[in-house]
Design an enzyme around this catalytic site. Structure first.
Site: not given
Ligand code: SAH
Length: 479
Positions: A36, A58, A171
């Site tokens: 991803d 995406k 998000m």
């Molecule tokens: N599976 C992922 C989340 C996917 S949804 C998890 O467990 O972290 C994607 C969202 O995750 C982004 O919009 C943001 O809000 C958050 N996110 C993921 N990586 C991030 C990062 N390095 N810094 C800040 N927010 C992050």
């Protein structure tokens, strides 16, 4: 042929070291890697050179591969007997659609494993110095999406506002004002601390803080964008005294270290020790060449090894050809200490020939560019070929603007890096725009300037300690 297994693996939140040991092991052995957008590109470089890498990230408004297509590819590849790893940012079970993917695999009777990862809702606060629970400040924690398929998110606002101490919104940047208003409306104090951590755990990490009442303003002013994690609750107040990551020496940098051969760089290792993420590029693979091996070894009076890496291939080759060592010329030397050490392993105690010049009757063995100035027909024992997979990592690092700094340890590295950057389809103009270029010495600086790099920094002394001091003194800003 059996069916391969699909590993649904959490890659962690950003820092490439925050993947689990199990996930990392699967990554290094997988035949196919589906990844991803939020997966750290440095992880891709860990896959086998022959692994197939498929990007299915995406972007918010764009779909490269639809969910069903991703599932189809996983199933197809597994049925070909290949081991497939599906790398997802954070934890695969937190807004990661792992439920849908596992269901599709189960239905297709493809074996799978789900390997958890560190989710952004916990990692981002940790790297900002904030624990999500605390004996004095918070005894409950919720993970909530700030995004809805259509329109605004509709969690149980009252439940969240009145009974959860710490809330992580994923998000949620776009809907931030809506989120803040609803929390206030349903009972949270307008003074409740809130923070957003952008690109958490990476060199781009930035944190902003405010209250439910003023956070929208702060975020607009600071231009915070996705990916960002929003955390609401009193624990946010601990950040001021507990933050640590943004203070460390080199954690704000992702550094490309220019390579010219397949040896692991000691510079990169040192940079990592100091908190930076380091990417050795381009990555090379040595491929042995047996073709141009001289048929008439006896006609030479001397053999000179110009590259230490040539010693082992040479002895392999003479064994393969069943040539007796006693028929070799009596004089055999190497031009480097390492070469001499390798020769000793074959029972030859040689001198180190550090000043070589063109000489009759000498067989030169080494890399093509080492032999060319000395002789027309030496033996090129191996060629260093670049590993194309690294270009994928390079392009992703560049596009995400994660790369802050490029180090040229020698003039040749200026050439190899620049060539491969263009090879990867990145325009030179764009490439040199937003990065800091550091040259080890005058030769590499001259080469860099000739090539078109402007404002390169030259180290006072060409060693890794001066490099680290120079990096620590630079202020990195992101466009
Ligand atoms: N599976 C992922 C989340 C996917 S949804 C998890 O467990 O972290 C994607 C969202 O995750 C982004 O919009 C943001 O809000 C958050 N996110 C993921 N990586 C991030 C990062 N390095 N810094 C800040 N927010 C992050």
């Amino acid at each position: 042929m059996g069916v391969g297994t699909v590993y649904l693996v959490g890659a962690g939140p950003g820092d490439s070291k925050l993947i689990t040991v199990r996930g990392f092991e699967y990554l290094r052995t997988a035949d196919v890697v589906l990844y991803d957008r939020l997966v750290n590109p440095l992880l891709l470089d860990e896959a086998k050179p022959k692994a197939e890498l498929i990007y299915c990230g995406k972007l918010p408004d764009r779909h490269h591969l639809r969910q069903e297509a991703i599932q189809e590819v996983m199933i197809e590849k597994a049925k070909e007997g290949l081991h497939v790893i599906r790398l997802k940012g954070g934890d695969p079970g937190v807004f990661g659609r792992v439920g849908e993917e596992a269901a599709a695999l189960a239905e297709a009777e493809v074996p799978y494993e789900i390997i958890p990862g560190i989710t952004a809702g916990i990692a981002a606060p940790a790297y900002a110095g904030v624990p999500v629970t605390h004996r004095e400040h918070a005894s409950s924690f919720a993970i909530v999406t700030g995004h809805a398929q259509t329109g605004e998110p509709s969690p149980n606002w009252e439940g969240l506002a009145t009974s959860i101490d710490t809330i992580a919104f994923y998000m949620g940047v776009k809907n931030l004002s809506f989120i803040a208003e609803n929390l206030i409306k349903h009972g949270k104090s307008k003074d409740t601390p809130i923070m957003l951590v952008e690109w958490a755990t990476t060199s781009r990490q930035r944190t902003v803080e405010g209250t439910l009442e003023n956070i929208t303003e702060v975020v607009e002013r600071e231009n915070i964008k996705n990916p960002a994690l929003t955390l609401v609750g009193d624990v946010v107040g601990l950040r001021k005294s507990l933050h640590w990551f943004e203070k460390k020496k080199l954690t704000d940098q992702t550094i490309l270290v220019g390579q010219t051969n397949s040896k692991k760089s000691s510079i990169a290792a040192k940079l990592r020790e100091n908190g930076a993420e380091a990417f050795e590029f381009p990555s090379f693979r040595e491929t042995p060449e047996s073709e141009s091996f001289p048929e008439n070894l006896k006609s030479f009076s001397k053999i000179v090894f110009l590259a230490s890496e040539s010693v082992t291939p040479f002895f392999k080759e003479i064994k393969r050809r069943r040539i007796d060592v006693r028929s070799l010329p009596s004089e055999i030397t190497a031009t480097t200490k390492r070469g001499a050490v390798y020769l000793e392993e074959h029972g030859i105690f040689s001198e180190i020939d550090s000043f070589i010049q063109e000489e009759e009757g000498v067989l030169y063995i080494g890399k093509e560019d080492q032999i060319a100035p000395l002789s027309e027909d030496g033996w090129i024992s191996h060629r260093a070929v670049t590993n194309e997979k690294s270009n994928i990592t390079l392009v992703r690092l560049h596009q995400d603007k994660r790369l802050t700094t490029v180090v040229f340890p020698c003039a040749e590295a200026v050439e190899t890096v620049t060539r491969e950057v263009e090879e990867a389809g990145i325009s030179f103009k764009e490439w040199k725009e937003d990065k800091l270029f550091i040259c080890y010495g005058p030769k590499s600086r001259m080469k860099a300037e000739e090539t078109g790099y402007e404002n390169c920094i030259e180290l006072e002394q060409p060693d890794v300690d001066h490099l680290i001091a120079s990096l620590a003194a630079t202020q990195i800003t992101y466009s």
